[in-house]
Write an enzyme that holds these catalytic residues in place. Sequence first.
Site, PDB file in Angstrom:
ATOM      1  N   TYR A 218     -16.954 -46.836  89.306  1.00  0.00           N
ATOM      2  CA  TYR A 218     -17.643 -45.781  88.546  1.00  0.00           C
ATOM      3  C   TYR A 218     -17.699 -46.165  87.069  1.00  0.00           C
ATOM      4  O   TYR A 218     -18.752 -46.086  86.430  1.00  0.00           O
ATOM      5  CB  TYR A 218     -16.908 -44.455  88.742  1.00  0.00           C
ATOM      6  CG  TYR A 218     -17.550 -43.277  88.045  1.00  0.00           C
ATOM      7  CD1 TYR A 218     -18.630 -42.602  88.623  1.00  0.00           C
ATOM      8  CD2 TYR A 218     -17.084 -42.836  86.812  1.00  0.00           C
ATOM      9  CE1 TYR A 218     -19.225 -41.522  87.984  1.00  0.00           C
ATOM     10  CE2 TYR A 218     -17.670 -41.756  86.164  1.00  0.00           C
ATOM     11  CZ  TYR A 218     -18.737 -41.096  86.753  1.00  0.00           C
ATOM     12  OH  TYR A 218     -19.318 -40.030  86.109  1.00  0.00           O
TER      13      TYR A 218
ATOM     14  N   VAL B 228     -32.453 -42.509  95.084  1.00  0.00           N
ATOM     15  CA  VAL B 228     -32.746 -43.265  93.848  1.00  0.00           C
ATOM     16  C   VAL B 228     -32.497 -44.772  94.008  1.00  0.00           C
ATOM     17  O   VAL B 228     -32.923 -45.558  93.160  1.00  0.00           O
ATOM     18  CB  VAL B 228     -31.945 -42.742  92.627  1.00  0.00           C
ATOM     19  CG1 VAL B 228     -32.347 -41.322  92.267  1.00  0.00           C
ATOM     20  CG2 VAL B 228     -30.434 -42.858  92.850  1.00  0.00           C
TER      21      VAL B 228
ATOM     22  N   LYS C  95     -21.015 -47.014  84.694  1.00  0.00           N
ATOM     23  CA  LYS C  95     -21.355 -46.243  83.498  1.00  0.00           C
ATOM     24  C   LYS C  95     -21.365 -47.137  82.255  1.00  0.00           C
ATOM     25  O   LYS C  95     -22.115 -46.886  81.307  1.00  0.00           O
ATOM     26  CB  LYS C  95     -20.379 -45.082  83.335  1.00  0.00           C
ATOM     27  CG  LYS C  95     -20.491 -44.036  84.456  1.00  0.00           C
ATOM     28  CD  LYS C  95     -21.894 -43.457  84.537  1.00  0.00           C
ATOM     29  CE  LYS C  95     -22.015 -42.327  85.547  1.00  0.00           C
ATOM     30  NZ  LYS C  95     -23.378 -41.790  85.646  1.00  0.00           N
TER      31      LYS C  95
HETATM   32  N1  LIG Z   1     -19.189 -33.489  86.061  1.00  0.00           N
HETATM   33  C1  LIG Z   1     -18.567 -34.256  85.176  1.00  0.00           C
HETATM   34  O1  LIG Z   1     -17.461 -33.918  84.700  1.00  0.00           O
HETATM   35  C2  LIG Z   1     -19.194 -35.538  84.700  1.00  0.00           C
HETATM   36  C3  LIG Z   1     -18.533 -36.265  83.716  1.00  0.00           C
HETATM   37  C4  LIG Z   1     -19.095 -37.435  83.242  1.00  0.00           C
HETATM   38  C5  LIG Z   1     -20.327 -37.854  83.740  1.00  0.00           C
HETATM   39  N2  LIG Z   1     -20.939 -37.139  84.718  1.00  0.00           N
HETATM   40  C6  LIG Z   1     -22.228 -37.634  85.184  1.00  0.00           C
HETATM   41  O2  LIG Z   1     -23.142 -36.550  85.244  1.00  0.00           O
HETATM   42  C7  LIG Z   1     -24.135 -36.831  86.246  1.00  0.00           C
HETATM   43  C8  LIG Z   1     -24.246 -35.648  87.191  1.00  0.00           C
HETATM   44  O3  LIG Z   1     -23.005 -35.525  87.877  1.00  0.00           O
HETATM   45  P1  LIG Z   1     -22.545 -34.168  88.563  1.00  0.00           P
HETATM   46  O4  LIG Z   1     -21.173 -33.910  88.084  1.00  0.00           O
HETATM   47  O5  LIG Z   1     -23.592 -33.139  88.410  1.00  0.00           O
HETATM   48  O6  LIG Z   1     -22.466 -34.661  90.103  1.00  0.00           O
HETATM   49  P2  LIG Z   1     -22.805 -33.865  91.456  1.00  0.00           P
HETATM   50  O7  LIG Z   1     -22.519 -32.426  91.300  1.00  0.00           O
HETATM   51  O8  LIG Z   1     -22.106 -34.631  92.539  1.00  0.00           O
HETATM   52  O9  LIG Z   1     -24.381 -34.048  91.618  1.00  0.00           O
HETATM   53  C9  LIG Z   1     -24.916 -35.324  91.859  1.00  0.00           C
HETATM   54  C10 LIG Z   1     -26.409 -35.181  92.152  1.00  0.00           C
HETATM   55  O10 LIG Z   1     -26.924 -36.496  92.412  1.00  0.00           O
HETATM   56  C11 LIG Z   1     -27.625 -36.484  93.663  1.00  0.00           C
HETATM   57  N3  LIG Z   1     -27.518 -37.813  94.275  1.00  0.00           N
HETATM   58  C12 LIG Z   1     -26.384 -38.464  94.644  1.00  0.00           C
HETATM   59  N4  LIG Z   1     -26.689 -39.638  95.204  1.00  0.00           N
HETATM   60  C13 LIG Z   1     -28.047 -39.752  95.187  1.00  0.00           C
HETATM   61  C14 LIG Z   1     -28.971 -40.729  95.623  1.00  0.00           C
HETATM   62  N5  LIG Z   1     -28.556 -41.869  96.213  1.00  0.00           N
HETATM   63  N6  LIG Z   1     -30.292 -40.505  95.446  1.00  0.00           N
HETATM   64  C15 LIG Z   1     -30.731 -39.351  94.862  1.00  0.00           C
HETATM   65  N7  LIG Z   1     -29.903 -38.387  94.417  1.00  0.00           N
HETATM   66  C16 LIG Z   1     -28.573 -38.577  94.588  1.00  0.00           C
HETATM   67  C17 LIG Z   1     -26.943 -35.392  94.454  1.00  0.00           C
HETATM   68  O11 LIG Z   1     -27.765 -34.841  95.473  1.00  0.00           O
HETATM   69  P3  LIG Z   1     -27.805 -35.395  97.000  1.00  0.00           P
HETATM   70  O12 LIG Z   1     -26.385 -35.623  97.429  1.00  0.00           O
HETATM   71  O13 LIG Z   1     -28.523 -34.316  97.749  1.00  0.00           O
HETATM   72  O14 LIG Z   1     -28.593 -36.659  96.931  1.00  0.00           O
HETATM   73  C18 LIG Z   1     -26.710 -34.338  93.369  1.00  0.00           C
HETATM   74  O15 LIG Z   1     -27.889 -33.578  93.169  1.00  0.00           O
HETATM   75  C19 LIG Z   1     -23.697 -38.127  86.922  1.00  0.00           C
HETATM   76  O16 LIG Z   1     -24.394 -39.207  86.334  1.00  0.00           O
HETATM   77  C20 LIG Z   1     -22.225 -38.202  86.588  1.00  0.00           C
HETATM   78  O17 LIG Z   1     -21.746 -39.533  86.628  1.00  0.00           O
HETATM   79  C21 LIG Z   1     -20.405 -36.002  85.204  1.00  0.00           C
END
Ligand SMILES: NC(=O)c1ccc[n+]([C@@H]2O[C@H](COP(=O)([O-])OP(=O)(O)OC[C@H]3O[C@@H](n4cnc5c(N)ncnc54)[C@H](OP(=O)(O)O)[C@@H]3O)[C@@H](O)[C@H]2O)c1
Length: 252
Positions: free
Chosen positions: A157, A67, A161
């Site tokens: 981070y 991305v 955000k």
């Molecule tokens: N889980 C929580 O508690 C939580 C809380 C607050 C906010 N969030 C937000 O929710 C969203 C999803 O987070 P998540 O918890 O699902 O994280 P995750 O499990 O680490 O998944 C992140 C996803 O983003 C992809 N990604 C990372 N870097 C990338 C890049 N440079 N280009 C394209 N794709 C990329 C990863 O795939 P690849 O590594 O294969 O690229 C993966 O599919 C994020 O915006 C995070 O900040 C999560």
Amino acid sequence: MRMNGRYGDLAGRRVVITGAGRGLGRILASAFDENGARLGLVARSAGALQDVADGLSGEALVLPGDVRDAEFNEAVAKAMVDRFGGVDVWICNAAVSPEVSPVVEMEPESWRQIVDVNLTGAFLGARAGAAVMGTGGRIIVTGSVLGSRPRAGLSAYAASKSGIEALVKALAQEVGPRAITANAVALGWFDTGLGAHWHRDAELEGDIVRHTALGRWGHSGDLAGAFLFLASEASAYVTGTTLTVDGGYSLM
Ligand SMILES: NC(=O)c1ccc[n+]([C@@H]2O[C@H](COP(=O)([O-])OP(=O)(O)OC[C@H]3O[C@@H](n4cnc5c(N)ncnc54)[C@H](OP(=O)(O)O)[C@@H]3O)[C@@H](O)[C@H]2O)c1
């Protein structure tokens, strides 16, 4: 979770989801698929995306790439136009949070990596999506409560955000004349994806529970409703805002 009726029908909508290979993005892919959307799935790992696509019932394009790359985002938009005739919804959800580090110890390269993926990546996705969207399009960016309530050690981070919330406010004014909305969803502490690591920390796990009005972490079933709402007709007059989905963590 299935939305029905005049305000909630997402059947046939053409939806890009970045970060769809695992974690919360994977849950979003299932929820939009369940509601009849046609998907473009983005992450760097093609294998993970294919695995997600194989588990869906509807049409899904597997679009592996980074991305942070402007041309890649434009290629995603083009692939959606070529296959589905356009894009209705672009969910900028990919993000990283690779380390906990005080500002004085943080390597500039780490800062740049986090801000590049989380904030610049969202900008590039929104830019590519808005360029091809017709009337009624939707741009949704996944934020975090850390954007408004940063914690020590997570400055990059949190800043990324926080930046997202400003991005959607400016963007909403630019795309509003085309009836396109731009919003963020500020998530609290979920026990899946990036949050799973924190959930395993017994002290933090309890701390979050005590400081969350609903007294628990977010589960996978708590996620999709806000995104489905912001993607649907029900939110046609909602733009430039951040919808907080945190069980009341921000209150306490
Ligand atoms: N889980 C929580 O508690 C939580 C809380 C607050 C906010 N969030 C937000 O929710 C969203 C999803 O987070 P998540 O918890 O699902 O994280 P995750 O499990 O680490 O998944 C992140 C996803 O983003 C992809 N990604 C990372 N870097 C990338 C890049 N440079 N280009 C394209 N794709 C990329 C990863 O795939 P690849 O590594 O294969 O690229 C993966 O599919 C994020 O915006 C995070 O900040 C999560």
